[in-house]
Design a protein around this motif. Structure first.
Motif, short mmCIF file in Angstrom:
data_model
loop_
_atom_site.label_atom_id
_atom_site.label_comp_id
_atom_site.label_asym_id
_atom_site.label_seq_id
_atom_site.Cartn_x
_atom_site.Cartn_y
_atom_site.Cartn_z
N MET A 144 -46.28 94.99 -25.64
CA MET A 144 -45.75 96.02 -25.84
C MET A 144 -45.09 97.28 -24.63
SD MET A 144 -48.63 97.62 -28.90
CE MET A 144 -48.39 96.50 -29.96
N ALA A 145 -45.98 96.87 -23.52
CA ALA A 145 -46.06 97.85 -22.42
C ALA A 145 -44.74 97.21 -21.72
CB ALA A 145 -47.30 97.68 -21.70
N GLN A 146 -44.32 96.25 -21.57
CA GLN A 146 -43.47 95.55 -20.97
C GLN A 146 -41.95 96.01 -21.09
OE1 GLN A 146 -45.13 94.17 -17.80
NE2 GLN A 146 -43.11 94.01 -18.26
N VAL A 147 -42.33 96.18 -23.22
CA VAL A 147 -40.80 96.91 -23.32
C VAL A 147 -40.58 98.44 -22.82
CG1 VAL A 147 -39.92 98.02 -25.87
CG2 VAL A 147 -41.43 96.19 -25.89
N HIS A 148 -42.13 99.01 -22.47
CA HIS A 148 -41.56 100.28 -21.68
C HIS A 148 -40.90 99.53 -20.21
CE1 HIS A 148 -43.38 103.24 -19.02
NE2 HIS A 148 -42.24 104.12 -19.10
N LEU A 149 -41.79 98.95 -19.15
CA LEU A 149 -40.79 98.82 -18.19
C LEU A 149 -40.08 97.58 -18.09
CD1 LEU A 149 -45.11 97.76 -16.52
CD2 LEU A 149 -43.17 99.53 -16.21
#
Length: 261
Positions: free
Chosen positions: A65-70
């Motif tokens: 999920m964090a990779q969607v932001h990064l």
């Protein structure tokens, strides 16, 4: 508390949930700064609280999920040709690593994997990789394939550390901090989406762990933002010095994990 018909973090006291949240914030601060490196320290910390299986599956969810932001931060700066060359080997390694994680005693491999990462990091610290590059073409397809396969396997079996193994190679190929970080963000996205897909196919993901990951997203995103701000303020020498320390610490943690658990 029931969310979408499931009870996240069931039977976990509030102080323990707070500790899990703090571990994720600290881990994703590292990912925000370097583009990778969140999973291993989070797993080391949260295994004490959740158990190894739960800790690994939860961090796969939060990291994906964090990779969607990064991921947008890799646009315009990442070495996409290099990332594409590594992708197939990484996915093959993830597939093999998922089989080991599900079927075999993966913990017994942790000291070997940690020693492998530490060897590569020390080679980088003593400038062995640039010397090696004078003899061997580091861009050669067979070498890139082997490195990527090992990285995918290491990261999947150990729960984290795959990009730690590749980082010295990537540092040589991407000597500018902004390119290095962006390429790691791209590779981490490829890596995490692949791991999430493989564990889902293996039947290891359920709605409960997905909801738990979603509930942790505020602290995960905050960690990404704080780490990203540090990166923008760091000078290149300080950035790579901090990177070397993180890689050695990560390798030591991987060895310690096998002893502690």
């Amino acid at each position: 508390m029931t969310v979408l018909g499931v009870t996240p973090f069931a039977d976990i006291p509030l102080w323990m949930l707070a500790a899990v949240a703090v571990a994720h914030f600290c881990g994703f601060l590292i990912r925000g700064a370097f583009g990778f490196g969140s999973n291993l320290p989070i797993i080391i910390a949260t295994t004490w609280l959740l158990g190894p299986h739960h800790a690994i599956l939860l961090v796969i969810m939060t990291a994906s999920m964090a990779q969607v932001h990064l991921f947008p931060q890799s646009f315009g700066h990442a070495n996409w040709r290099l990332a594409a060359a590594l992708t197939l080997g990484v996915y093959i390694g993830i597939g093999i690593g998922t089989y080991v994680f599900v079927s075999l005693d993966a913990d017994s491999l942790a000291p070997i994997l940690g020693a492998l990462i530490m060897t590569v990091v020390l080679m980088d610290r003593f400038d062995a990789i640039p010397r090696l590059a004078r003899i061997i073409d580091l861009r050669a397809k067979p070498l890139v394939a082997v490195l990527s396969l090992i990285s995918g396997f290491v990261g999947t079996v150990s729960g984290g550390g795959g990009i730690y193994f590749l980082a010295p190679f990537l540092r040589h190929m991407c000597p500018e901090p902004v390119t290095f970080r962006a390429t790691n963000i791209a590779l981490s996205g490829i890596f995490m989406f692949g791991r999430a897909g493989f564990v889902a196919l293996a039947g290891l993901v359920d709605l409960t762990v997905i909801v738990e990951g979603m509930l942790l997203m505020p602290v995960v995103i905050l960690g990404n933002i704080v780490g990203g701000r540090w990166f923008k303020s760091a000078d290149p020498a300080g950035f790579f010095q901090a990177l070397s320390f993180m890689l050695l610490a990560g390798a030591a943690l991987l060895v310690a994990r096998s002893i502690l658990y």
